[in-house]
Motif scaffolding. Structure first.
Motif, PDB file in Angstrom:
ATOM      1  N   ILE A   1       0.860  -1.190   0.000  1.00 11.54           N
ATOM      2  CA  ILE A   1       0.000   0.000   0.000  1.00 11.54           C
ATOM      3  C   ILE A   1       0.892   1.234   0.000  1.00 11.54           C
ATOM      4  CG2 ILE A   1      -1.763   1.299   1.255  1.00 11.54           C
ATOM      5  CD1 ILE A   1      -2.630  -1.313   2.556  1.00 11.54           C
ATOM      6  N   THR A   2       0.511   2.244  -0.764  1.00  9.58           N
ATOM      7  CA  THR A   2       1.226   3.524  -0.730  1.00  9.58           C
ATOM      8  C   THR A   2       0.233   4.651  -0.985  1.00  9.58           C
ATOM      9  OG1 THR A   2       3.205   4.702  -1.499  1.00  9.58           O
ATOM     10  CG2 THR A   2       1.837   3.678  -3.196  1.00  9.58           C
ATOM     11  N   GLN A   3       0.668   5.881  -0.711  1.00 10.30           N
ATOM     12  CA  GLN A   3      -0.147   7.068  -0.976  1.00 10.30           C
ATOM     13  C   GLN A   3       0.626   7.988  -1.899  1.00 10.30           C
ATOM     14  OE1 GLN A   3      -1.061   9.576   2.421  1.00 10.30           O
ATOM     15  NE2 GLN A   3      -2.964  10.295   1.501  1.00 10.30           N
TER      16      GLN A   3
ATOM     17  N   ARG B   1      -6.695   2.028  -7.089  1.00  5.31           N
ATOM     18  CA  ARG B   1      -6.502   3.386  -6.555  1.00  5.31           C
ATOM     19  C   ARG B   1      -7.782   3.797  -5.822  1.00  5.31           C
ATOM     20  NH1 ARG B   1      -5.635   7.983 -10.867  1.00  5.31           N
ATOM     21  NH2 ARG B   1      -7.892   7.677 -11.069  1.00  5.31           N
ATOM     22  N   TYR B   2      -7.616   4.258  -4.596  1.00  6.29           N
ATOM     23  CA  TYR B   2      -8.755   4.579  -3.730  1.00  6.29           C
ATOM     24  C   TYR B   2      -8.749   6.069  -3.402  1.00  6.29           C
ATOM     25  CZ  TYR B   2     -11.867   4.282   0.372  1.00  6.29           C
ATOM     26  OH  TYR B   2     -12.871   4.452   1.280  1.00  6.29           O
TER      27      TYR B   2
ATOM     28  N   TYR C   1      -4.183  10.069  -3.130  1.00  7.17           N
ATOM     29  CA  TYR C   1      -4.818   8.784  -3.428  1.00  7.17           C
ATOM     30  C   TYR C   1      -4.050   7.630  -2.772  1.00  7.17           C
ATOM     31  CZ  TYR C   1      -7.376  11.257  -7.143  1.00  7.17           C
ATOM     32  OH  TYR C   1      -8.172  12.128  -7.844  1.00  7.17           O
ATOM     33  N   TYR C   2      -4.783   6.607  -2.358  1.00  9.56           N
ATOM     34  CA  TYR C   2      -4.160   5.388  -1.841  1.00  9.56           C
ATOM     35  C   TYR C   2      -4.147   4.331  -2.945  1.00  9.56           C
ATOM     36  CZ  TYR C   2      -4.502   7.384   2.822  1.00  9.56           C
ATOM     37  OH  TYR C   2      -4.355   8.200   3.926  1.00  9.56           O
ATOM     38  N   TRP C   3      -3.028   3.605  -3.009  1.00 14.73           N
ATOM     39  CA  TRP C   3      -2.857   2.576  -4.027  1.00 14.73           C
ATOM     40  C   TRP C   3      -2.642   1.228  -3.365  1.00 14.73           C
ATOM     41  CZ3 TRP C   3      -2.612   3.767  -9.424  1.00 14.73           C
ATOM     42  CH2 TRP C   3      -2.677   5.133  -9.714  1.00 14.73           C
TER      43      TRP C   3
END
Length: 256
Positions: free
Chosen positions: A47-49, A65-66, A54-56
């Protein structure tokens, strides 16, 4: 009188903490995001931002992508170099410019937010086994990643790629790089299925950490799965649940 005043003060402090804890409990909650919400797979590998917030999520079946409400899905499209290289996304990292980079079983890619597509990068070695990227890290302007038997880097500004052959003592098909990390001084640590190496980015030299290599050779379950560096050394967590600390100045290894 003093005792009563002291008790009153202590009681006030305790009541304040209790009220704050209760208020925090009301505000704190967990939000579950799963395949029911659109996540592509139950296996989330990283997980990364990004720089836009956006969060991935890296999964075994694509990239997500969230935005806090909805999930956008990205999957490989055959013969489309602007899609992700492969649906099995193993690692993610965000560089200093907020750009997301992903490691897959068939190379790495970065996301171009301006054009809403991906830019793929591949090792010069076209053998499929060397496109399998298991880990990707960022240090300063450099993006570092490992394939089956190479250590590679990309300059995030110039996008120039370089690869370095890890000096396996025995060149055979059973040699591979298991994991990688970068310490606070920018030194790269590589655990193979028989040796532990340190790569100095300033001198471009590999150094075998023999005190740990000896452990790996005796017990293959000692492969390093996680790292953490401090000012004095680096911590290793192994796949069989053991923890070691390596001290730079003395070249010694201690099991915790």
């Amino acid at each position: 009188m003093r005792q009563r005043l002291l008790c009153l003060i202590i009681s006030t402090i305790i009541n304040t903490f209790v009220c704050q804890a209760q208020q925090l409990g009301k505000l704190s909650h967990f939000t579950s995001i799963s395949t029911a919400n659109g996540v592509l797979n139950t296996a989330v590998n990283a997980i990364t931002q990004d720089g836009e917030g956006y969060y991935w999520f890296a999964t075994d079946n694509g990239l997500c992508r969230y935005d806090g409400a909805q999930i956008t899905k990205f999957k490989n499209k055959p013969n489309d170099s602007t899609s992700i290289p492969n649906n099995k996304v193993l690692d993610l990292v965000t560089d200093s410019n907020g750009v997301v980079w992903l490691a897959t079983e068939k190379g790495i890619a970065s996301f171009d937010s301006e054009h809403n597509h991906f830019i793929q990068y591949h090792s010069k070695n076209k053998n499929n086994i060397n496109q399998h990227v298991t880990a990707i890290k960022v240090f300063d302007t450099m993006i570092w990643y490992i394939t089956t038997n190479e250590l590679c880097c990309i300059n995030s500004i110039t996008r120039k790629t370089q690869c370095f052959q890890v000096p396996f003592p025995l060149l055979n098909n059973n040699q591979y790089i298991y994991s990688m990390d970068i310490d606070k001084q920018g030194r790269i640590w590589l655990c193979t299925n028989g040796f532990l190496y340190n790569y100095d980015t300033k001198t471009a030299k590999f150094t075998e950490i023999s005190v740990y290599s000896a452990i790996i050779k005796k017990n293959k379950d000692q492969f390093i799965s996680t790292y953490y560096s401090d000012l004095k050394g680096i911590w290793f967590g192994t796949v069989n649940g053991k923890v070691y600390h390596y001290t730079f100045s003395t070249n010694t290894l201690d099991q915790i």
